[in-house]
Design an enzyme around this catalytic site. Structure first.
Site, mmCIF file in Angstrom:
data_model
loop_
_atom_site.group_PDB
_atom_site.id
_atom_site.type_symbol
_atom_site.label_atom_id
_atom_site.label_comp_id
_atom_site.label_asym_id
_atom_site.label_seq_id
_atom_site.Cartn_x
_atom_site.Cartn_y
_atom_site.Cartn_z
ATOM 1 N N ARG A 1 4.586 7.749 13.001
ATOM 2 C CA ARG A 1 4.681 8.282 11.642
ATOM 3 C C ARG A 1 4.250 9.745 11.597
ATOM 4 O O ARG A 1 3.309 10.154 12.280
ATOM 5 C CB ARG A 1 3.778 7.462 10.716
ATOM 6 C CG ARG A 1 3.825 7.850 9.252
ATOM 7 C CD ARG A 1 2.740 7.136 8.460
ATOM 8 N NE ARG A 1 1.404 7.576 8.874
ATOM 9 C CZ ARG A 1 0.264 7.068 8.414
ATOM 10 N NH1 ARG A 1 0.298 6.069 7.549
ATOM 11 N NH2 ARG A 1 -0.893 7.523 8.826
ATOM 12 N N HIS B 1 4.649 -0.085 0.293
ATOM 13 C CA HIS B 1 5.320 -0.790 1.374
ATOM 14 C C HIS B 1 4.393 -1.818 2.019
ATOM 15 O O HIS B 1 3.184 -1.843 1.783
ATOM 16 C CB HIS B 1 5.885 0.181 2.416
ATOM 17 C CG HIS B 1 4.877 1.101 3.033
ATOM 18 N ND1 HIS B 1 4.405 2.230 2.402
ATOM 19 C CD2 HIS B 1 4.266 1.076 4.251
ATOM 20 C CE1 HIS B 1 3.543 2.857 3.182
ATOM 21 N NE2 HIS B 1 3.429 2.174 4.301
ATOM 22 N N HIS C 1 0.823 -1.202 0.000
ATOM 23 C CA HIS C 1 0.000 0.000 0.000
ATOM 24 C C HIS C 1 0.863 1.261 0.000
ATOM 25 O O HIS C 1 2.069 1.215 0.232
ATOM 26 C CB HIS C 1 -0.926 0.011 1.217
ATOM 27 C CG HIS C 1 -0.208 0.105 2.534
ATOM 28 N ND1 HIS C 1 0.431 -0.971 3.111
ATOM 29 C CD2 HIS C 1 -0.002 1.153 3.371
ATOM 30 C CE1 HIS C 1 0.981 -0.594 4.244
ATOM 31 N NE2 HIS C 1 0.746 0.695 4.432
ATOM 32 N N ASP D 1 0.481 5.437 1.600
ATOM 33 C CA ASP D 1 -0.266 6.160 2.633
ATOM 34 C C ASP D 1 -1.070 7.300 2.009
ATOM 35 O O ASP D 1 -0.549 8.053 1.181
ATOM 36 C CB ASP D 1 0.697 6.721 3.689
ATOM 37 C CG ASP D 1 1.378 5.611 4.477
ATOM 38 O OD1 ASP D 1 0.824 4.498 4.544
ATOM 39 O OD2 ASP D 1 2.462 5.859 5.027
#
Length: 296
Positions: free
Chosen positions: A284, A269, A128, A130
């Site tokens: 994150r 990732h 995927h 983000d």
């Protein structure tokens, strides 16, 4: 070993940067910089150039605070606050990704399967990007290791440019002009938010490098538009097989105080969840593409 030292005419931090490639097309480890200190412009520009070239870069032994992590990310663009993130220690710009939250998700998934009378499918993290569900996704992400198991819990990044370039020519022709859906509504609705389903080009042009990127988010119910469902599934299977090829990947083993910084437009990732019940925590910070697009 592919080590590059960036020597500058002046005596800035950039003159101390050493970049060691980890794989031929993706991944590099950067040393010679202290991320707890403000970056001068030359160092910031050298790091940004490395991110564009290598898609994802890694820093070791960076004992930084959350505020310092945010300050580092903010040197590369406006911070994007994710609508489903509750923040960490009252800092909404930091998104804690924890094993405890994953356990809650798995419990909810099991309850939903039981309610529907269906067997619980084995969980597998999905390749995927983000915030690809947004019209203008975040361009970058800075992830910091906080509580890390002795072994396990690696993250895999895929060079989505190399994955596209490695496709057979006939598949490239089939993908030309097609769009794929990115549907994050279920998670957004749980957080009291909503956003329409967005479709991005399957073969997406990178806005800075001009490269063609194979850009599908397998965590967001992808469907390729403009073709029959059977063909959509076939093409998605081909793309997933490309992502899984080791020659397009770099795999990073986390240590405490490790930091990863990646170009969200150039890589996908996958989080490897092989650490049992260890309370793994990473945090994150997302970087919006441009200030005027931060809310789109």
């Amino acid at each position: 070993m592919g080590v590059v030292s960036l020597k500058q005419a002046d005596n800035t931090q950039a003159s101390n940067l050493v970049i060691r490639r980890l794989q031929p097309s993706i991944g590099a480890e950067i040393s010679g910089v202290d991320l707890s200190r403000p970056l001068d412009d030359a160092t910031r520009d050298a790091i940004k150039a490395a991110v564009l070239r290598h898609k994802v870069v890694f820093f070791r032994d960076q004992d930084i605070t959350r505020d310092q992590q945010v300050a580092f990310a903010a040197r590369f663009g406006p911070i994007y606050t994710h609508p489903t993130a509750t923040g960490v220690d009252k800092n909404p710009q930091v998104h804690g990704i924890t094993a405890a939250d994953f356990a809650k998700y798995e419990q909810a998934r099991a309850e939903a399967a039981a309610k529907a009378g269906k067997p619980l499918a084995a969980h597998e993290d999905k390749y995927h990007t983000d915030t690809s569900w947004r019209l203008v996704p975040a361009w970058g992400a800075v992830l910091r290791g906080v509580t890390i198991p002795d072994v396990g819990g690696d993250t895999i990044w895929v060079d989505a440019e190399a994955a596209y370039n490695g496709l057979p020519e006939d598949v490239k022709r089939r993908l030309d002009g097609l769009h794929v859906t990115h549907d994050f509504r279920e998670a957004l609705n749980r957080a009291g938010k909503d956003y329409p389903i967005v479709a991005h080009p399957v073969a997406r042009r990178h806005p800075e490098t001009g490269a063609t990127i194979l850009w599908v988010n397998f965590s967001q119910k992808p469907q390729i538009l403009g073709v029959e469902l059977a063909e959509s599934r076939e093409l998605l299977d081909i793309i997933l097989a490309q992502y899984k090829r080791p020659e397009y990947q770099v795999r990073f083993s986390w240590w405490p105080n490790s930091v990863a910084f990646w170009d969200n437009r150039a890589a996908v990732h996958y989080a490897v969840r092989n650490y049992g019940d260890f309370p793994r925590v990473v945090e994150r910070v997302l970087i919006a593409d441009q200030a005027r697009y931060a809310d789109l």
